[in-house]
Write an enzyme that holds these catalytic residues in place. Sequence first.
Site, PDB file in Angstrom:
ATOM      1  N   GLY A   1       1.122  -1.126   0.199  1.00 38.77           N
ATOM      2  CA  GLY A   1      -0.280  -0.381   0.422  1.00 38.77           C
ATOM      3  C   GLY A   1       0.968   1.430   0.237  1.00 38.77           C
ATOM      4  O   GLY A   1       2.031   1.379  -0.248  1.00 38.77           O
ATOM      5  N   CYS A   2      -0.111   2.479   0.014  1.00 34.03           N
ATOM      6  CA  CYS A   2       0.911   3.701   0.508  1.00 34.03           C
ATOM      7  C   CYS A   2       2.174   3.432   1.193  1.00 34.03           C
ATOM      8  O   CYS A   2       2.098   3.450   2.651  1.00 34.03           O
ATOM      9  CB  CYS A   2       0.167   5.027   1.131  1.00 34.03           C
ATOM     10  SG  CYS A   2       1.244   6.166   1.620  1.00 34.03           S
ATOM     11  N   PHE A   3       3.435   4.480   0.416  1.00 34.68           N
ATOM     12  CA  PHE A   3       4.489   3.599   1.467  1.00 34.68           C
ATOM     13  C   PHE A   3       4.504   4.644   2.204  1.00 34.68           C
ATOM     14  O   PHE A   3       5.724   4.689   2.888  1.00 34.68           O
ATOM     15  CB  PHE A   3       6.275   4.078   0.472  1.00 34.68           C
ATOM     16  CG  PHE A   3       5.560   5.270  -0.694  1.00 34.68           C
ATOM     17  CD1 PHE A   3       5.433   6.020  -0.394  1.00 34.68           C
ATOM     18  CD2 PHE A   3       6.154   4.774  -1.703  1.00 34.68           C
ATOM     19  CE1 PHE A   3       5.265   7.362  -1.320  1.00 34.68           C
ATOM     20  CE2 PHE A   3       6.854   5.989  -2.609  1.00 34.68           C
ATOM     21  CZ  PHE A   3       6.075   7.623  -2.508  1.00 34.68           C
ATOM     22  N   TRP A   4       3.851   5.779   3.019  1.00 38.64           N
ATOM     23  CA  TRP A   4       3.578   6.412   3.895  1.00 38.64           C
ATOM     24  C   TRP A   4       3.597   5.652   5.330  1.00 38.64           C
ATOM     25  O   TRP A   4       4.670   5.775   6.301  1.00 38.64           O
ATOM     26  CB  TRP A   4       2.997   7.763   3.920  1.00 38.64           C
ATOM     27  CG  TRP A   4       2.789   8.916   2.949  1.00 38.64           C
ATOM     28  CD1 TRP A   4       4.111   9.137   2.235  1.00 38.64           C
ATOM     29  CD2 TRP A   4       2.408   9.680   2.121  1.00 38.64           C
ATOM     30  NE1 TRP A   4       3.924   9.924   1.466  1.00 38.64           N
ATOM     31  CE2 TRP A   4       2.357  10.383   1.395  1.00 38.64           C
ATOM     32  CE3 TRP A   4       0.777   9.737   3.078  1.00 38.64           C
ATOM     33  CZ2 TRP A   4       2.210  11.170   1.127  1.00 38.64           C
ATOM     34  CZ3 TRP A   4       0.360  11.162   2.443  1.00 38.64           C
ATOM     35  CH2 TRP A   4       0.661  12.327   1.488  1.00 38.64           C
TER      36      TRP A   4
END
Length: 285
Positions: free
Chosen positions: A107-110
């Site tokens: 998913g979102c790497f943040w």
Amino acid sequence: MQMQRPAGRRAHFRWPAPGYFALVSDQGDQIMETKNALATVYNPAHPQSGRSVAVRRFALLSLLSLAAVIGLRSTHAAETAVKIPAPKIDIAMSADASQATAILAGGCFWGVQAVFQHTQGVIAAVSGYAGGDQMHAHYDDVSSGSTGHAETVKITYDPHQISYGKLLQIYFSVVQDPTQLDRQGPDSGTQYRSVIFYQSDEQKRIATSYIAQLDAAKVFPKPIVTQTVALPASSFYAAEKYHQDFATLHPQHGYIAYYDLPKLENLKKLFPAEYRPVAVTVAKS
């Protein structure tokens, strides 16, 4: 500043969920283009429609911001962690090895980066792209979903402090829902797929064995769809500077507050021995 987008490219935004207001700080044109929840929705075929949607969303987000100010925040955690067993097979610690690498996408790497930056034994966690070529390893291209890249995090860790198997346990338990195909949370597309990029046959053996172990134990309601793909470390491409340490720098950003901070709480709750309160950031590593 209103950004110019190439004709025909689908705009990509991460909108805050109900109960939070995106407190977007000034991080340059890239943040303005991709993350500003109040930006106009770009629709080259129907520009008036884009402005209309933007006005409606502005009004909605204004109400949400007021709710946030008076304390009416949602108590629903966007991410629910699952308590899972440790892998039965793990990499034996080498007396000579001082560093090792794991490359994971979920998913979102943040949020992925944030979890591992708060994990004991991790030396560095860098957001980036893997699965495609170097020419297209840029956020605007990757967001199209057609480059082969996934948003990925390269984790450098001390194998004397934490094992590859333990990192995978945190990955499957806290970081993501491994049963979701080509999506995580509010984000959809192949760039958000769940992938373990292994660098050795031993990493592949541990990853595939662990997936089989978890599926057999039925710890998740559906089969795991996480891919295992060979990838040399040199084929990982670091993301733009404005993506690095994003959760640490912007904990009040709507997306971070709703989708990623609960992951850190889950890490602290389920893995207290591995949790570190101060993140090891790219800026300081």
